[in-house]
Design a protein around this motif. Structure first.
Motif, PDB file in Angstrom:
ATOM      1  N   THR A  21       5.737   3.987  -3.483  1.00  0.00           N
ATOM      2  CA  THR A  21       5.714   3.007  -2.408  1.00  0.00           C
ATOM      3  C   THR A  21       5.004   3.641  -1.220  1.00  0.00           C
ATOM      4  O   THR A  21       5.366   4.730  -0.775  1.00  0.00           O
ATOM      5  CB  THR A  21       7.137   2.570  -2.021  1.00  0.00           C
ATOM      6  N   VAL A  22       3.965   2.957  -0.736  1.00  0.00           N
ATOM      7  CA  VAL A  22       3.139   3.482   0.355  1.00  0.00           C
ATOM      8  C   VAL A  22       3.863   3.245   1.670  1.00  0.00           C
ATOM      9  O   VAL A  22       4.162   2.103   2.037  1.00  0.00           O
ATOM     10  CB  VAL A  22       1.752   2.813   0.356  1.00  0.00           C
ATOM     11  N   SER A  23       4.133   4.320   2.384  1.00  0.00           N
ATOM     12  CA  SER A  23       4.864   4.243   3.646  1.00  0.00           C
ATOM     13  C   SER A  23       3.924   4.410   4.837  1.00  0.00           C
ATOM     14  O   SER A  23       2.769   4.822   4.694  1.00  0.00           O
ATOM     15  CB  SER A  23       5.933   5.337   3.696  1.00  0.00           C
ATOM     16  N   GLY A  53      -5.452  -8.987   8.560  1.00  0.00           N
ATOM     17  CA  GLY A  53      -4.373  -9.476   9.397  1.00  0.00           C
ATOM     18  C   GLY A  53      -3.276  -8.473   9.692  1.00  0.00           C
ATOM     19  O   GLY A  53      -2.355  -8.756  10.445  1.00  0.00           O
ATOM     20  N   THR A  54      -3.362  -7.305   9.114  1.00  0.00           N
ATOM     21  CA  THR A  54      -2.390  -6.240   9.324  1.00  0.00           C
ATOM     22  C   THR A  54      -3.025  -4.930   8.887  1.00  0.00           C
ATOM     23  O   THR A  54      -4.115  -4.918   8.310  1.00  0.00           O
ATOM     24  CB  THR A  54      -1.089  -6.511   8.540  1.00  0.00           C
ATOM     25  N   ARG A  55      -2.331  -3.830   9.155  1.00  0.00           N
ATOM     26  CA  ARG A  55      -2.866  -2.529   8.755  1.00  0.00           C
ATOM     27  C   ARG A  55      -2.878  -2.388   7.237  1.00  0.00           C
ATOM     28  O   ARG A  55      -2.017  -2.936   6.547  1.00  0.00           O
ATOM     29  CB  ARG A  55      -2.031  -1.402   9.355  1.00  0.00           C
ATOM     30  N   ILE A  56      -3.867  -1.659   6.758  1.00  0.00           N
ATOM     31  CA  ILE A  56      -3.981  -1.364   5.331  1.00  0.00           C
ATOM     32  C   ILE A  56      -4.098   0.150   5.145  1.00  0.00           C
ATOM     33  O   ILE A  56      -4.517   0.869   6.053  1.00  0.00           O
ATOM     34  CB  ILE A  56      -5.195  -2.073   4.687  1.00  0.00           C
ATOM     35  N   ALA A  57      -3.705   0.601   3.974  1.00  0.00           N
ATOM     36  CA  ALA A  57      -3.847   2.020   3.640  1.00  0.00           C
ATOM     37  C   ALA A  57      -5.317   2.340   3.394  1.00  0.00           C
ATOM     38  O   ALA A  57      -6.108   1.480   2.991  1.00  0.00           O
ATOM     39  CB  ALA A  57      -3.020   2.347   2.399  1.00  0.00           C
ATOM     40  N   GLY A  98       4.193  -0.544   2.568  1.00  0.00           N
ATOM     41  CA  GLY A  98       5.320  -1.151   1.864  1.00  0.00           C
ATOM     42  C   GLY A  98       5.005  -1.564   0.440  1.00  0.00           C
ATOM     43  O   GLY A  98       5.925  -1.828  -0.338  1.00  0.00           O
ATOM     44  N   ASP A  99       3.720  -1.633   0.083  1.00  0.00           N
ATOM     45  CA  ASP A  99       3.364  -1.933  -1.308  1.00  0.00           C
ATOM     46  C   ASP A  99       3.729  -0.761  -2.201  1.00  0.00           C
ATOM     47  O   ASP A  99       3.604   0.402  -1.803  1.00  0.00           O
ATOM     48  CB  ASP A  99       1.855  -2.190  -1.454  1.00  0.00           C
ATOM     49  N   LYS A 125      -0.820  -3.067  -7.619  1.00  0.00           N
ATOM     50  CA  LYS A 125       0.337  -3.243  -6.740  1.00  0.00           C
ATOM     51  C   LYS A 125       1.489  -3.827  -7.552  1.00  0.00           C
ATOM     52  O   LYS A 125       1.321  -4.229  -8.705  1.00  0.00           O
ATOM     53  CB  LYS A 125      -0.010  -4.187  -5.582  1.00  0.00           C
ATOM     54  N   GLN A 126       2.647  -3.896  -6.922  1.00  0.00           N
ATOM     55  CA  GLN A 126       3.862  -4.356  -7.570  1.00  0.00           C
ATOM     56  C   GLN A 126       3.736  -5.752  -8.179  1.00  0.00           C
ATOM     57  O   GLN A 126       4.407  -6.072  -9.160  1.00  0.00           O
ATOM     58  CB  GLN A 126       5.045  -4.307  -6.595  1.00  0.00           C
ATOM     59  N   ASP A 127       2.855  -6.584  -7.650  1.00  0.00           N
ATOM     60  CA  ASP A 127       2.681  -7.942  -8.178  1.00  0.00           C
ATOM     61  C   ASP A 127       1.581  -8.026  -9.236  1.00  0.00           C
ATOM     62  O   ASP A 127       1.228  -9.117  -9.680  1.00  0.00           O
ATOM     63  CB  ASP A 127       2.405  -8.924  -7.040  1.00  0.00           C
TER      64      ASP A 127
END
Length: 141
Positions: A21-23, A53-57, A98-99, A125-127
């Motif tokens: 899980t990426v923190s 729309g949000t931060r990405i790794a 969180g992914d 990813k988890q999905d």
């Protein structure tokens, strides 16, 4: 006569994987190590204005997870061992904080002439969304 590299430890279809899980710590820690403080990774207000729309790794963080699995594969080879030396990958979707991602390698080809194993590489990813895909190359010494 030179000793032949030990390619027989691998069979087509061999695979390994690593999940994490990426923190927020991962993103900031990686930024600190490599210097990638681009706003889309560390500045939420900046990132809100991007298509994400949000931060990405960082994409290279996903490559790092593939490198972890390459290490698992390299450890299978007795001395003098093996090294990863090529990554041909494409980023296909963002990883959000969180992914949970899973990096997986599947051996698809052995080039006995070049002492090289070629792996299908994928990070999902988890999905099930694929975030990275391509090939990696392991040189058996």
């Amino acid at each position: 006569m030179a000793k032949r590299a030990n390619m027989d430890v691998f069979q087509i279809g061999d695979n390994s994987q690593f999940s994490k899980t990426v923190s927020e710590y991962d993103v900031y820690g990686f930024a600190g190590i490599v210097g990638d403080f681009y706003g889309v990774h560390v500045d939420e207000e900046y990132a809100k204005k991007t298509r994400f729309g949000t931060r990405i790794a960082q994409g290279a963080l996903s490559v790092g997870y593939i490198a972890t699995v390459m290490g698992f594969m390299a450890q299978r080879v007795p001395d003098p061992g093996a090294v990863s030396y090529r990554y041909d990958v494409t980023f296909t979707a963002p990883v959000l904080i969180g992914d949970t991602v899973t990096a997986r390698l599947d051996l698809k080809e052995k080039d006995e002439e070049k002492n090289t194993c070629i792996f299908d590489a994928v990070v999902t990813k988890q999905d099930g969304t694929v975030v990275l895909k391509g090939n990696t190359y392991l040189k058996v010494l």
